[in-house]
Structures are given as structure tokens and as C-alpha cells.
Design an enzyme around this catalytic site. Structure first.
Site, PDB file in Angstrom:
ATOM      1  N   HIS A 251      -5.015 -30.141  30.965  1.00  0.00           N
ATOM      2  CA  HIS A 251      -5.093 -28.979  29.843  1.00  0.00           C
ATOM      3  C   HIS A 251      -6.639 -28.603  30.434  1.00  0.00           C
ATOM      4  CE1 HIS A 251      -5.262 -27.143  26.358  1.00  0.00           C
ATOM      5  NE2 HIS A 251      -6.449 -27.646  25.985  1.00  0.00           N
TER       6      HIS A 251
ATOM      7  N   GLU B 277       1.049 -57.196  21.056  1.00  0.00           N
ATOM      8  CA  GLU B 277       0.362 -57.322  22.275  1.00  0.00           C
ATOM      9  C   GLU B 277       1.283 -56.906  23.488  1.00  0.00           C
ATOM     10  OE1 GLU B 277      -2.124 -60.509  22.969  1.00  0.00           O
ATOM     11  OE2 GLU B 277      -3.584 -59.903  21.174  1.00  0.00           O
TER      12      GLU B 277
ATOM     13  N   ASP C 221      -3.795 -17.089  24.923  1.00  0.00           N
ATOM     14  CA  ASP C 221      -5.339 -17.189  24.704  1.00  0.00           C
ATOM     15  C   ASP C 221      -5.986 -16.987  26.010  1.00  0.00           C
ATOM     16  OD1 ASP C 221      -5.325 -19.525  26.021  1.00  0.00           O
ATOM     17  OD2 ASP C 221      -4.914 -20.476  24.155  1.00  0.00           O
TER      18      ASP C 221
ATOM     19  N   ASP D  58       2.832 -60.565  18.028  1.00  0.00           N
ATOM     20  CA  ASP D  58       1.944 -59.458  17.351  1.00  0.00           C
ATOM     21  C   ASP D  58       1.692 -58.121  18.008  1.00  0.00           C
ATOM     22  OD1 ASP D  58       0.686 -60.254  19.764  1.00  0.00           O
ATOM     23  OD2 ASP D  58      -1.151 -60.919  18.848  1.00  0.00           O
TER      24      ASP D  58
ATOM     25  N   LYS E  17      -6.901 -13.598  19.884  1.00  0.00           N
ATOM     26  CA  LYS E  17      -6.763 -14.115  18.193  1.00  0.00           C
ATOM     27  C   LYS E  17      -8.265 -13.887  17.712  1.00  0.00           C
ATOM     28  CE  LYS E  17      -5.106 -17.972  19.542  1.00  0.00           C
ATOM     29  NZ  LYS E  17      -4.784 -19.397  19.421  1.00  0.00           N
TER      30      LYS E  17
ATOM     31  N   ASP F  63       2.323 -27.832  21.561  1.00  0.00           N
ATOM     32  CA  ASP F  63       2.483 -29.027  20.663  1.00  0.00           C
ATOM     33  C   ASP F  63       3.290 -28.775  19.431  1.00  0.00           C
ATOM     34  OD1 ASP F  63       1.952 -31.161  19.099  1.00  0.00           O
ATOM     35  OD2 ASP F  63      -0.337 -31.400  19.565  1.00  0.00           O
TER      36      ASP F  63
END
Length: 317
Positions: free
Chosen positions: A136, A45, A175, A43, A198, A228
Site C-alpha cells: 500500500h 495458541e 485519489d 486455548d 475528493k 476494502d
């Protein structure tokens, strides 16, 4: 490869997120990877079985919580529980890439703080220490009530660019949030910094990228922690060229590279993108523009120092 730790109580296990990196780390330390199976029930798991005794051992689990993020987090939690029930002395989780780190605060009403939730889950499961790389948001360290060693990728990235012998470098943060990281790189390469500011003048109007600092005629080196979809980094590269940079390089610690990222990088003004192997880079993403560095020596040395109860802070340099 050293054999100093072959018969010691230092055990290194790998789950499914980044076995190649785990093998490199184990080789650096001088041990083989611990024997365990990570399977699935019918299933879906997670089923884990540790296939050797770890009673009284200092165990280190290598597992980035990268895509598929939730699967890898569950593997890690279940492995921690298995180790705790098998009487491991310490359970040290090595998370080269810490997923959910971008949800570190309530940016809007009624939002969760998922990076704190993940920290709670790991502690409750039984982790006794965390070793991670370029969070991050550095304040995530404060979400844990257990020791956390926060390693940095800047030394690895800067050493690579130092060997390239690039002239007239300027380090660029894409940034305001990345200025501290850019300054660390600039200090190591003895270069000035620039910042991309920006601004969206009004709703439904494209962002305007203003460059703070002198980049005309210089080799621009963009640095970020995560890339990303590569939207920000490629637009930044284009803005730098439009404002007079002679060429643009980019680097990051964590190459998430999801969605259109590779196509964007391929078609951008970025001459070379340098990344680390904190996240597995599939073959289809290993284009000529992308160069991968290994963080295995850094993490391996951190593991040795934790096991020997020595200072880890020297690795920050």
C-alpha cells in the site's frame, strides 16, 4: 509442470491464509508443498510442526497476512522460528498481501507505525528475505534491513484488459495517492489518465468528487491497490458516470472486500471488478461482477529467480 526442482534444496511451505494460491505457486515451480501441520492448542495458541528435514534448504513460506490478520501473522512468526531452529539455510517469506500496510506513518498524534512493527517482528523472528506484492505504501520496503522484492500487479491487470479490446479507455486514479499506479497502467495500455479529487467543503458535508481529466464518452478504468469496504471505488464509479463516462470498469490487486463491499459493488455502476488471488475470495463474494486473476506465475517466477540467484527486476515489466 516442470520437475527441475523436485529433488533440489528449494522448499515451499504454505500456512493457512491462502493454500490454493500456494498450491498454484508450487505447481508453477514444479515442486510439491512441504509437509507441515498448523494446529491450535485447546486455548487457541498456534502449534506448528515441520514434518520433513529442511536442514540446509532454501525455504519459501507462502502466507498473506489477511483476515484474520493477527492469527496469520502469529502463524508466520512461529513458522519462521521453527525453520530457524531446524537449520534452514535461508527463510524467505512470501507475503502476497502485507497486512497493516495502511499504518505506515503517524497520521495523528500518539499513533503507532504498525507496518514498521510488523517488519521488525518478521526480521527478529529470523526471516532472511521478503517477497511481496503491491505494498500500500512503497516506502515500507525501507522498514526492512533484509532484501525485499516488491512485485507489481499492474502487468497482470493490464494484460487482462488488453485482451478485452476495450475502446477509448481512460485510466482513473480514485485519489491523488494512486496516480503513480494509474500512470503505470496507462503507459502499458497507451491510454490517458484522469484523477478524482475528493474535497469536503466544510465539516459534516458530503465529499465532492471533482474529476481532473477528460472522461466524457470514454470507457473509464479505475485502478487501486486495495479495495476494502468499496466505498471510495463505488462512489468514484458513480461520479464518472454522472460526468459522462460511457461505462466503468475497476481493478485492484488486493480484494479485502470487507463489510458492505460486495453489496456496494453489486449495486454500483461498475460493470466488472477485476482482482487477483493475493487474498482468498470466499464463494459468497464471487459474484458475477467480480473476475479473479492468479498471481501464482508471477510469484512462482520470482521464487525461482531468487533461488537461482538471478535478477528479479525483469518481472517488474
Amino acid at each position: 509442470m516442470s520437475t527441475q526442482y523436485l529433488n533440489s534444496n528449494l522448499k515451499v511451505f504454505s500456512l493457512n491464509s491462502n493454500k490454493e494460491l500456494a498450491e498454484q505457486i508450487a505447481k508453477h515451480i514444479g515442486v510439491g508443498l512441504g509437509k507441515c501441520s498448523v494446529d491450535r492448542f485447546s486455548d487457541g495458541e498456534v502449534q506448528i510442526n515441520i514434518e520433513e528435514s529442511i536442514r540446509g534448504c532454501d525455504v519459501f513460506i507462502i502466507q498473506s497476512t489477511s483476515f484474520p490478520v493477527n492469527e496469520h501473522i502469529m502463524e508466520l512468526l512461529i513458522m519462521i522460528d521453527a525453520l530457524k531452529r531446524a537449520s534452514a539455510k535461508t527463510i524467505n517469506i512470501v507475503i502476497p498481501y502485507y497486512g497493516y500496510a495502511r499504518q505506515d506513518r503517524k497520521a495523528r498524534s500518539r499513533e503507532p507505525i504498525t507496518s514498521k512493527l510488523v517488519a521488525n517482528l518478521l526480521e527478529t523472528a529470523g526471516a532472511t528475505r521478503v517477497i511481496t506484492l503491491d505494498l500500500h505504501a512503497p516506502q515500507i520496503q525501507g522498514f526492512f534491513d533484509i532484501p525485499i522484492d516488491h512485485l507489481m500487479g499492474v502487468p497482470i491487470l493490464s494484460d487482462y484488459f488488453e485482451t478485452k479490446g476495450l475502446k477509448d479507455i481512460v485510466i482513473v486514479s480514485p485519489d491523488h495517492g494512486g496516480v503513480t499506479r494509474a500512470r503505470k497502467m496507462a503507459d502499458r495500455l497507451k491510454a490517458p489518465i484522469a484523477i478524482i479529487d475528493k474535497r469536503r467543503p466544510r465539516p459534516n458535508v458530503s465529499e465532492v468528487m471533482n474529476i481532473i481529466g477528460n472522461i466524457e464518452g470514454k470507457t473509464a478504468l479505475l485502478i487501486d491497490d486495495i479495495i476494502d469496504t468499496a466505498g471510495t471505488i463505488t462512489l468514484a464509479a458513480n461520479a464518472l458516470v454522472e460526468n459522462g463516462a460511457s461505462e466503468v470498469y475497476a481493478c485492484c490487486t488486493h480484494p479485502v472486500l470487507s463489510g458492505p463491499a460486495i453489496e456496494r459493488i453489486q449495486n454500483s455502476n461498475i460493470k466488472e471488478l477485476v482482482v487477483t488471488n493475493s487474498i482468498v475470495l470466499p464463494e459468497e463474494k464471487k459474484i458475477d461482477k467480480v473476475h479473479e486473476l492468479s498471481v501464482a506465475p508471477l510469484i512462482g517466477e520470482a521464487i525461482i529467480r531468487v533461488y537461482e540467484e538471478e535478477s528479479v527486476s525483469v518481472l517488474f515489466n
